[in-house]
Design a protein around this motif. Sequence first.
Motif, PDB file in Angstrom:
ATOM      1  N   LEU A 126       0.829  -1.208   0.000  1.00  0.00           N
ATOM      2  CA  LEU A 126       0.000   0.000   0.000  1.00  0.00           C
ATOM      3  C   LEU A 126       0.865   1.260   0.000  1.00  0.00           C
ATOM      4  CD1 LEU A 126      -2.868   1.114   0.115  1.00  0.00           C
ATOM      5  CD2 LEU A 126      -2.751   0.997   2.602  1.00  0.00           C
ATOM      6  N   SER A 127       1.971   1.245   0.740  1.00  0.00           N
ATOM      7  CA  SER A 127       2.864   2.413   0.740  1.00  0.00           C
ATOM      8  C   SER A 127       3.467   2.659  -0.636  1.00  0.00           C
ATOM      9  CB  SER A 127       3.969   2.209   1.776  1.00  0.00           C
ATOM     10  OG  SER A 127       4.780   1.095   1.440  1.00  0.00           O
ATOM     11  N   LEU A 128       3.787   1.581  -1.353  1.00  0.00           N
ATOM     12  CA  LEU A 128       4.307   1.749  -2.717  1.00  0.00           C
ATOM     13  C   LEU A 128       3.245   2.339  -3.638  1.00  0.00           C
ATOM     14  CD1 LEU A 128       6.325  -1.576  -3.147  1.00  0.00           C
ATOM     15  CD2 LEU A 128       7.214   0.706  -2.661  1.00  0.00           C
ATOM     16  N   PHE A 129       2.002   1.827  -3.539  1.00  0.00           N
ATOM     17  CA  PHE A 129       0.921   2.367  -4.361  1.00  0.00           C
ATOM     18  C   PHE A 129       0.700   3.851  -4.076  1.00  0.00           C
ATOM     19  CE2 PHE A 129      -1.098  -2.110  -4.525  1.00  0.00           C
ATOM     20  CZ  PHE A 129      -0.197  -2.458  -5.524  1.00  0.00           C
ATOM     21  N   LEU A 130       0.680   4.210  -2.796  1.00  0.00           N
ATOM     22  CA  LEU A 130       0.461   5.603  -2.431  1.00  0.00           C
ATOM     23  C   LEU A 130       1.612   6.486  -2.895  1.00  0.00           C
ATOM     24  CD1 LEU A 130      -0.998   5.219   1.174  1.00  0.00           C
ATOM     25  CD2 LEU A 130      -2.215   5.884  -0.892  1.00  0.00           C
ATOM     26  N   PHE A 145      -8.393   4.504 -14.292  1.00  0.00           N
ATOM     27  CA  PHE A 145      -9.392   4.071 -13.312  1.00  0.00           C
ATOM     28  C   PHE A 145      -8.990   2.768 -12.638  1.00  0.00           C
ATOM     29  CE2 PHE A 145     -13.229   1.576 -12.358  1.00  0.00           C
ATOM     30  CZ  PHE A 145     -13.794   2.401 -11.407  1.00  0.00           C
ATOM     31  N   ALA A 146      -8.381   1.854 -13.374  1.00  0.00           N
ATOM     32  CA  ALA A 146      -7.975   0.583 -12.768  1.00  0.00           C
ATOM     33  C   ALA A 146      -6.950   0.807 -11.668  1.00  0.00           C
ATOM     34  CB  ALA A 146      -7.412  -0.347 -13.849  1.00  0.00           C
ATOM     35  N   TYR A 147      -6.029   1.738 -11.877  1.00  0.00           N
ATOM     36  CA  TYR A 147      -5.019   2.048 -10.866  1.00  0.00           C
ATOM     37  C   TYR A 147      -5.666   2.662  -9.628  1.00  0.00           C
ATOM     38  CZ  TYR A 147      -0.769   4.028  -8.857  1.00  0.00           C
ATOM     39  OH  TYR A 147       0.245   4.355  -8.006  1.00  0.00           O
ATOM     40  N   THR A 148      -6.599   3.585  -9.847  1.00  0.00           N
ATOM     41  CA  THR A 148      -7.293   4.208  -8.722  1.00  0.00           C
ATOM     42  C   THR A 148      -8.137   3.188  -7.964  1.00  0.00           C
ATOM     43  OG1 THR A 148      -7.360   6.299  -9.936  1.00  0.00           O
ATOM     44  CG2 THR A 148      -8.873   6.064  -8.082  1.00  0.00           C
ATOM     45  N   LEU A 149      -8.818   2.308  -8.695  1.00  0.00           N
ATOM     46  CA  LEU A 149      -9.654   1.289  -8.050  1.00  0.00           C
ATOM     47  C   LEU A 149      -8.811   0.338  -7.208  1.00  0.00           C
ATOM     48  CD1 LEU A 149     -12.439  -0.051  -7.731  1.00  0.00           C
ATOM     49  CD2 LEU A 149     -11.939  -1.364  -9.799  1.00  0.00           C
ATOM     50  N   LEU A 150      -7.665  -0.085  -7.721  1.00  0.00           N
ATOM     51  CA  LEU A 150      -6.800  -0.980  -6.965  1.00  0.00           C
ATOM     52  C   LEU A 150      -6.319  -0.328  -5.681  1.00  0.00           C
ATOM     53  CD1 LEU A 150      -5.107  -3.583  -6.708  1.00  0.00           C
ATOM     54  CD2 LEU A 150      -3.357  -2.447  -8.097  1.00  0.00           C
ATOM     55  N   LEU A 151      -5.917   0.937  -5.760  1.00  0.00           N
ATOM     56  CA  LEU A 151      -5.415   1.626  -4.580  1.00  0.00           C
ATOM     57  C   LEU A 151      -6.514   1.822  -3.539  1.00  0.00           C
ATOM     58  CD1 LEU A 151      -3.202   3.155  -3.100  1.00  0.00           C
ATOM     59  CD2 LEU A 151      -3.830   5.191  -4.404  1.00  0.00           C
ATOM     60  N   HIS A 152      -7.675   2.288  -3.957  1.00  0.00           N
ATOM     61  CA  HIS A 152      -8.765   2.542  -3.009  1.00  0.00           C
ATOM     62  C   HIS A 152      -9.267   1.243  -2.382  1.00  0.00           C
ATOM     63  CE1 HIS A 152      -9.974   6.756  -4.677  1.00  0.00           C
ATOM     64  NE2 HIS A 152      -8.702   6.671  -4.314  1.00  0.00           N
ATOM     65  N   ARG A 153      -9.358   0.196  -3.160  1.00  0.00           N
ATOM     66  CA  ARG A 153      -9.833  -1.073  -2.614  1.00  0.00           C
ATOM     67  C   ARG A 153      -8.843  -1.631  -1.603  1.00  0.00           C
ATOM     68  NH1 ARG A 153     -11.448  -5.237  -7.087  1.00  0.00           N
ATOM     69  NH2 ARG A 153     -13.045  -3.631  -7.388  1.00  0.00           N
ATOM     70  N   THR A 154      -7.560  -1.552  -1.912  1.00  0.00           N
ATOM     71  CA  THR A 154      -6.548  -2.045  -0.973  1.00  0.00           C
ATOM     72  C   THR A 154      -6.550  -1.224   0.312  1.00  0.00           C
ATOM     73  OG1 THR A 154      -5.194  -2.735  -2.863  1.00  0.00           O
ATOM     74  CG2 THR A 154      -4.116  -2.617  -0.722  1.00  0.00           C
ATOM     75  N   ALA A 155      -6.652   0.086   0.181  1.00  0.00           N
ATOM     76  CA  ALA A 155      -6.670   0.948   1.372  1.00  0.00           C
ATOM     77  C   ALA A 155      -7.911   0.690   2.223  1.00  0.00           C
ATOM     78  CB  ALA A 155      -6.611   2.414   0.948  1.00  0.00           C
ATOM     79  N   LEU A 156      -9.057   0.465   1.588  1.00  0.00           N
ATOM     80  CA  LEU A 156     -10.283   0.190   2.342  1.00  0.00           C
ATOM     81  C   LEU A 156     -10.178  -1.117   3.115  1.00  0.00           C
ATOM     82  CD1 LEU A 156     -13.197   0.889   3.049  1.00  0.00           C
ATOM     83  CD2 LEU A 156     -13.909  -0.247   0.944  1.00  0.00           C
TER      84      LEU A 156
END
Length: 322
Positions: free
Chosen positions: A64-68, A209-220
């Motif tokens: 998650l830190s890498l994605f952010l 959108f796929a990148y944003t969806l992956l990040l938000h889903r992982t963070a949630l």
Amino acid sequence: MILRPRPTTWQLLYLTRGSILPLVAPRLLFVGAVACLASWFAQRHPPAFAQITVAPFTLIGIALSLFLGFRNSACHERWWEGRKQWGALLVHTRALARQTDALLAQAPELRIELLRAAIGFTHALNARLRGGQVSAAAAPWLPAEPAAAIAAAPNPTDAVLGWMSRRLGQALHDQQVHPLLYPSLAAPVAGLGEVQAACERIHGTPLPFAYTLLLHRTALLFCTLLPFGLAGDRACPPLPSRPRWRCKAVRFAPRGAGLTGRQAKPRGAKMAALQRQPEGPPLRAPGTASLLGRGRTSTPSRFLAPGTRKGGAAYSGVEGRP
């Protein structure tokens, strides 16, 4: 860019203007409620959290830190490019003002029309990027006839630049502008077109959108499940009721009972007493002499019932008094 005075340390605690706190406040409350629920459930049912640890969350946190980090870099790059493009808009507008002042001294009306059109282009571009009325923003700075044609164009912002180029071409044919000086006047207009194209590219191409969806889903998932992992590591059975009663009795025992200020136990003795308290029930049972251990030869006085004879004297039930 809006320049604000530097806030003090105390103001940083409650400032909300310019902060994302109002946007994420509902999510913070949701995560806090989940954490409270997990802590409450862990205290009521410790065995259910015995096998839950934070080890998996450590690996998820690294990803998650890498994605952010990647997302922050991409967002900062877009923000910085937007600042550079708006700075370039200012550069080209000033260049047009200087060139028209130096080269169109004999045609003041043409100079005023071009400068007003450049101002209208700036307002129109701002309205286009922010979803406003583009034609209404540019109309006050343009003559009536071209303003009506620009309002009917599919891209009014680009139509303003087109009208400026046609106006310069007409001045060239009317010999109001020398052919050798025409490129110097047309270059700032072309630069304004480059700025418009870059700003429209930033506005029309958001992050995938796929990148944003992956990040938000992982963070949630991480923020929702992490309280259960922390509650599992901290889950422990509640302390017995007797140690708490004994601790209160020792602390609030009256002086007449034989416990004076000089006889009070040092710091750490209460915790040691709580740690040894569960030994009492096994040691009081008959035939448990082998369980004494650690060099003990008799039952400690703290495990004797009041009134029991110990060494020829009755035990009163209070430490330090026979």
